[in-house]
Write a protein that holds these residues in place. Structure first.
Motif, PDB file in Angstrom:
ATOM      1  N   LEU A  37       0.648  -1.264  -0.224  1.00  0.00           N
ATOM      2  CA  LEU A  37       0.209  -0.110   0.028  1.00  0.00           C
ATOM      3  C   LEU A  37       0.526   1.347  -0.068  1.00  0.00           C
ATOM      4  O   LEU A  37       1.753   1.343   0.892  1.00  0.00           O
ATOM      5  CB  LEU A  37      -1.318  -0.209   0.905  1.00  0.00           C
ATOM      6  CG  LEU A  37      -1.607  -0.804   1.481  1.00  0.00           C
ATOM      7  CD1 LEU A  37      -2.035  -1.317   2.520  1.00  0.00           C
ATOM      8  CD2 LEU A  37      -2.897  -1.534   0.346  1.00  0.00           C
ATOM      9  N   THR A  38       0.457   2.366  -0.902  1.00  0.00           N
ATOM     10  CA  THR A  38       0.967   3.386  -1.051  1.00  0.00           C
ATOM     11  C   THR A  38       0.188   4.630  -0.807  1.00  0.00           C
ATOM     12  O   THR A  38       0.851   5.192  -0.813  1.00  0.00           O
ATOM     13  CB  THR A  38       2.364   3.468  -2.101  1.00  0.00           C
ATOM     14  OG1 THR A  38       0.790   3.911  -3.015  1.00  0.00           O
ATOM     15  CG2 THR A  38       2.959   2.315  -2.264  1.00  0.00           C
ATOM     16  N   ALA A  39      -1.153   3.972  -0.856  1.00  0.00           N
ATOM     17  CA  ALA A  39      -2.136   5.590  -1.030  1.00  0.00           C
ATOM     18  C   ALA A  39      -2.921   4.973   0.170  1.00  0.00           C
ATOM     19  O   ALA A  39      -3.669   3.282   0.811  1.00  0.00           O
ATOM     20  CB  ALA A  39      -2.788   6.226  -1.758  1.00  0.00           C
ATOM     21  N   THR A  40      -3.996   5.700   0.404  1.00  0.00           N
ATOM     22  CA  THR A  40      -5.070   5.512   1.469  1.00  0.00           C
ATOM     23  C   THR A  40      -5.660   4.250   1.256  1.00  0.00           C
ATOM     24  O   THR A  40      -6.676   4.537  -0.170  1.00  0.00           O
ATOM     25  CB  THR A  40      -6.152   6.576   2.134  1.00  0.00           C
ATOM     26  OG1 THR A  40      -5.365   7.430   2.033  1.00  0.00           O
ATOM     27  CG2 THR A  40      -7.022   6.348   2.393  1.00  0.00           C
ATOM     28  N   THR A  41      -6.049   3.137   1.616  1.00  0.00           N
ATOM     29  CA  THR A  41      -6.588   2.121   1.016  1.00  0.00           C
ATOM     30  C   THR A  41      -8.223   1.086   1.879  1.00  0.00           C
ATOM     31  O   THR A  41      -7.494   1.129   2.824  1.00  0.00           O
ATOM     32  CB  THR A  41      -6.026   1.080   0.143  1.00  0.00           C
ATOM     33  OG1 THR A  41      -5.362   1.780  -0.188  1.00  0.00           O
ATOM     34  CG2 THR A  41      -6.466  -0.358  -0.385  1.00  0.00           C
ATOM     35  N   VAL A  99      -8.938   0.384   7.802  1.00  0.00           N
ATOM     36  CA  VAL A  99      -8.596   1.449   6.432  1.00  0.00           C
ATOM     37  C   VAL A  99      -7.037   1.644   6.742  1.00  0.00           C
ATOM     38  O   VAL A  99      -6.756   2.393   7.596  1.00  0.00           O
ATOM     39  CB  VAL A  99      -9.706   2.582   6.110  1.00  0.00           C
ATOM     40  CG1 VAL A  99      -9.039   3.417   4.801  1.00  0.00           C
ATOM     41  CG2 VAL A  99     -11.086   2.051   6.285  1.00  0.00           C
ATOM     42  N   VAL A 100      -6.121   1.389   5.523  1.00  0.00           N
ATOM     43  CA  VAL A 100      -4.327   1.920   6.313  1.00  0.00           C
ATOM     44  C   VAL A 100      -4.866   3.301   5.376  1.00  0.00           C
ATOM     45  O   VAL A 100      -4.707   3.355   3.932  1.00  0.00           O
ATOM     46  CB  VAL A 100      -4.294   0.838   5.932  1.00  0.00           C
ATOM     47  CG1 VAL A 100      -2.513   1.465   6.086  1.00  0.00           C
ATOM     48  CG2 VAL A 100      -3.845  -0.318   6.445  1.00  0.00           C
ATOM     49  N   ASP A 101      -3.680   4.136   6.262  1.00  0.00           N
ATOM     50  CA  ASP A 101      -3.062   5.427   5.451  1.00  0.00           C
ATOM     51  C   ASP A 101      -1.801   5.879   5.560  1.00  0.00           C
ATOM     52  O   ASP A 101      -1.375   6.213   6.068  1.00  0.00           O
ATOM     53  CB  ASP A 101      -3.921   6.663   6.204  1.00  0.00           C
ATOM     54  CG  ASP A 101      -4.091   7.826   4.867  1.00  0.00           C
ATOM     55  OD1 ASP A 101      -2.898   8.098   4.524  1.00  0.00           O
ATOM     56  OD2 ASP A 101      -4.614   9.183   5.669  1.00  0.00           O
ATOM     57  N   PRO A 102      -1.241   5.183   4.752  1.00  0.00           N
ATOM     58  CA  PRO A 102      -0.101   5.382   4.781  1.00  0.00           C
ATOM     59  C   PRO A 102       0.792   6.922   5.074  1.00  0.00           C
ATOM     60  O   PRO A 102      -0.075   7.400   3.547  1.00  0.00           O
ATOM     61  CB  PRO A 102       0.144   4.364   3.172  1.00  0.00           C
ATOM     62  CG  PRO A 102      -0.377   3.727   2.775  1.00  0.00           C
ATOM     63  CD  PRO A 102      -1.646   4.436   3.298  1.00  0.00           C
ATOM     64  N   GLY A 103       1.866   6.916   5.765  1.00  0.00           N
ATOM     65  CA  GLY A 103       2.222   8.207   5.232  1.00  0.00           C
ATOM     66  C   GLY A 103       2.966   8.651   3.992  1.00  0.00           C
ATOM     67  O   GLY A 103       3.001   7.909   3.571  1.00  0.00           O
TER      68      GLY A 103
END
Length: 116
Positions: A37-41, A99-103
């Protein structure tokens, strides 16, 4: 002396217990993993448990994990993970979804279990 039926029942109960222990172990340690993941997913919906977050590329801000069934509704924060390479154990249940929101500039993978 125990009958053959008693011995077989005991063996069956042992196998059932060991099987349950295995399922519990996997549930706590994550039986599934997200894509990179590199974006909010939105990773998954429904109940479950987030086990850990693995950061392979550090970014310029923290990664935030939310209990939400919608990637645009980020109100119920579960955890924030610093922007350093490594694995962070979280081990927290979620109710609605994950939901994961990477920095910014961060690359992460999460380990989780559904229905846990």
């Amino acid at each position: 002396m125990a009958s053959l039926s008693d011995i077989l029942t005991t063996a069956k109960n042992l196998v059932t217990s060991v099987n349950q222990l295995g399922r519990t172990y996997l549930s706590v340690n994550g039986i599934a993993r997200s894509a990179t993941l590199t974006a909010t997913t939105l990773v998954t919906t429904g109940q479950g448990r987030i086990a850990s977050v693995s950061i392979s590329v550090a970014g310029s801000s923290a990664c935030v994990i939310y209990d939400s069934s919608n990637a645009s509704s980020l109100t119920s924060k579960l955890a924030a993970v610093t922007n350093a390479i490594g694995v962070t154990v979280i081990n927290m249940p979620y109710s609605n979804g994950l939901v994961v929101d990477p920095g910014t500039g961060m690359t992460v993978v999460v380990s989780y279990s559904e229905g846990a």
